[in-house]
Design a protein around this motif. Structure first.
Motif, short mmCIF file in Angstrom:
data_model
loop_
_atom_site.label_atom_id
_atom_site.label_comp_id
_atom_site.label_asym_id
_atom_site.label_seq_id
_atom_site.Cartn_x
_atom_site.Cartn_y
_atom_site.Cartn_z
N ALA A 79 0.80 -1.22 0.00
CA ALA A 79 0.00 0.00 0.00
C ALA A 79 0.84 1.27 0.00
CB ALA A 79 -0.92 -0.01 1.21
N ASP A 80 2.14 1.16 0.17
CA ASP A 80 3.00 2.35 0.29
C ASP A 80 3.48 2.89 -1.06
OD1 ASP A 80 4.78 0.36 -0.41
OD2 ASP A 80 6.20 0.79 1.20
N GLY A 81 2.95 2.37 -2.15
CA GLY A 81 3.35 2.84 -3.48
C GLY A 81 4.55 2.11 -4.04
N GLY A 82 4.99 1.05 -3.39
CA GLY A 82 6.11 0.28 -3.89
C GLY A 82 5.76 -0.46 -5.17
N VAL A 83 6.77 -0.80 -5.92
CA VAL A 83 6.60 -1.49 -7.19
C VAL A 83 7.69 -2.56 -7.32
CG1 VAL A 83 6.63 -1.24 -9.72
CG2 VAL A 83 5.67 0.58 -8.30
N ILE A 84 7.30 -3.69 -7.87
CA ILE A 84 8.28 -4.73 -8.23
C ILE A 84 8.34 -4.79 -9.75
CG2 ILE A 84 8.81 -7.19 -8.21
CD1 ILE A 84 7.59 -7.31 -5.42
N MET A 108 11.15 -1.41 -5.73
CA MET A 108 11.34 0.04 -5.64
C MET A 108 10.32 0.65 -4.70
SD MET A 108 11.74 0.73 -9.73
CE MET A 108 10.22 -0.12 -10.11
N ILE A 109 10.72 1.74 -4.07
CA ILE A 109 9.80 2.52 -3.26
C ILE A 109 9.77 3.95 -3.82
CG2 ILE A 109 10.10 1.13 -1.18
CD1 ILE A 109 11.91 3.41 -0.15
N PRO A 110 8.63 4.61 -3.72
CA PRO A 110 8.54 5.97 -4.27
C PRO A 110 9.34 6.97 -3.44
CG PRO A 110 6.50 5.38 -3.17
CD PRO A 110 7.37 4.16 -3.14
N THR A 111 9.80 8.01 -4.12
CA THR A 111 10.47 9.12 -3.44
C THR A 111 9.51 10.31 -3.40
OG1 THR A 111 11.36 10.10 -5.47
CG2 THR A 111 12.70 8.39 -4.40
N PRO A 112 9.74 11.25 -2.49
CA PRO A 112 8.89 12.44 -2.44
C PRO A 112 8.95 13.26 -3.73
CG PRO A 112 10.19 12.25 -0.44
CD PRO A 112 10.70 11.21 -1.39
N GLN A 113 10.02 13.11 -4.50
CA GLN A 113 10.19 13.86 -5.75
C GLN A 113 9.43 13.24 -6.93
OE1 GLN A 113 12.88 12.66 -3.92
NE2 GLN A 113 13.18 14.55 -2.78
N GLY A 114 8.73 12.13 -6.70
CA GLY A 114 7.96 11.50 -7.77
C GLY A 114 8.72 10.47 -8.57
N SER A 115 9.83 10.01 -8.05
CA SER A 115 10.62 8.98 -8.72
C SER A 115 10.65 7.75 -7.82
CB SER A 115 12.03 9.50 -9.00
OG SER A 115 12.73 8.56 -9.80
N PHE A 116 11.71 6.97 -7.90
CA PHE A 116 11.83 5.76 -7.10
C PHE A 116 13.25 5.61 -6.57
CE2 PHE A 116 8.44 4.93 -10.10
CZ PHE A 116 7.45 4.41 -9.28
#
Length: 128
Positions: A79-84, A108-116
């Motif tokens: 639920a934290d916006g992570g992606v595999i 990957m986990i999201p960064t506050p800047q909108g990336s990973f």
């Protein structure tokens, strides 16, 4: 059942292809900014490398010089916006004409800047 945000998955695919692999092929030392400080890299021989600096030491020592990506598939990871991301392709190794087949799973986990940021990376290459 939750719906998948496919635009977000496309963003993750672009990060993997256009940021991670492009950086790896053009200036590998810049990968340091893509890994979390406490990231883990696992290799197909069972070696586990922990921490951004140790991962960078390993990655900069590899004889790879060009990736050919065949496919990238992404799925949500929690639920934290992570992606595999599951990546298949070929990689050119110094001294060999034909690329070697590889598979890579990148968490990957999201960064506050909108990336990973990459939190876990499993790389598998078989010399066939």
């Amino acid at each position: 059942m939750a719906t998948v945000d496919w635009e977000y998955m496309d963003l993750a695919k672009r990060f993997v292809k256009e940021t991670y692999y492009r950086t790896f092929d053009l200036n590998r030392a810049d990968l340091v900014n893509l890994y979390q400080k406490v990231a883990v890299l696992e290799l197909d021989d069972g070696e586990k490398i922990e921490g951004r600096e140790a991962i960078m030491a390993k990655l900069t020592s590899l004889p790879f010089h060009k990736h050919n990506i065949a496919s990238i598939d992404c799925v949500p990871d929690g639920a934290d916006g992570g992606v595999i991301a599951v990546v298949m392709g070929g990689v050119h190794v110094d001294g060999k004409q034909e690329p070697l087949v590889f598979g890579e799973v990148i968490q990957m986990i999201p960064t506050p800047q909108g990336s990973f940021h990459i939190s876990h990376d499993f790389f598998n290459m078989k010399f066939c």
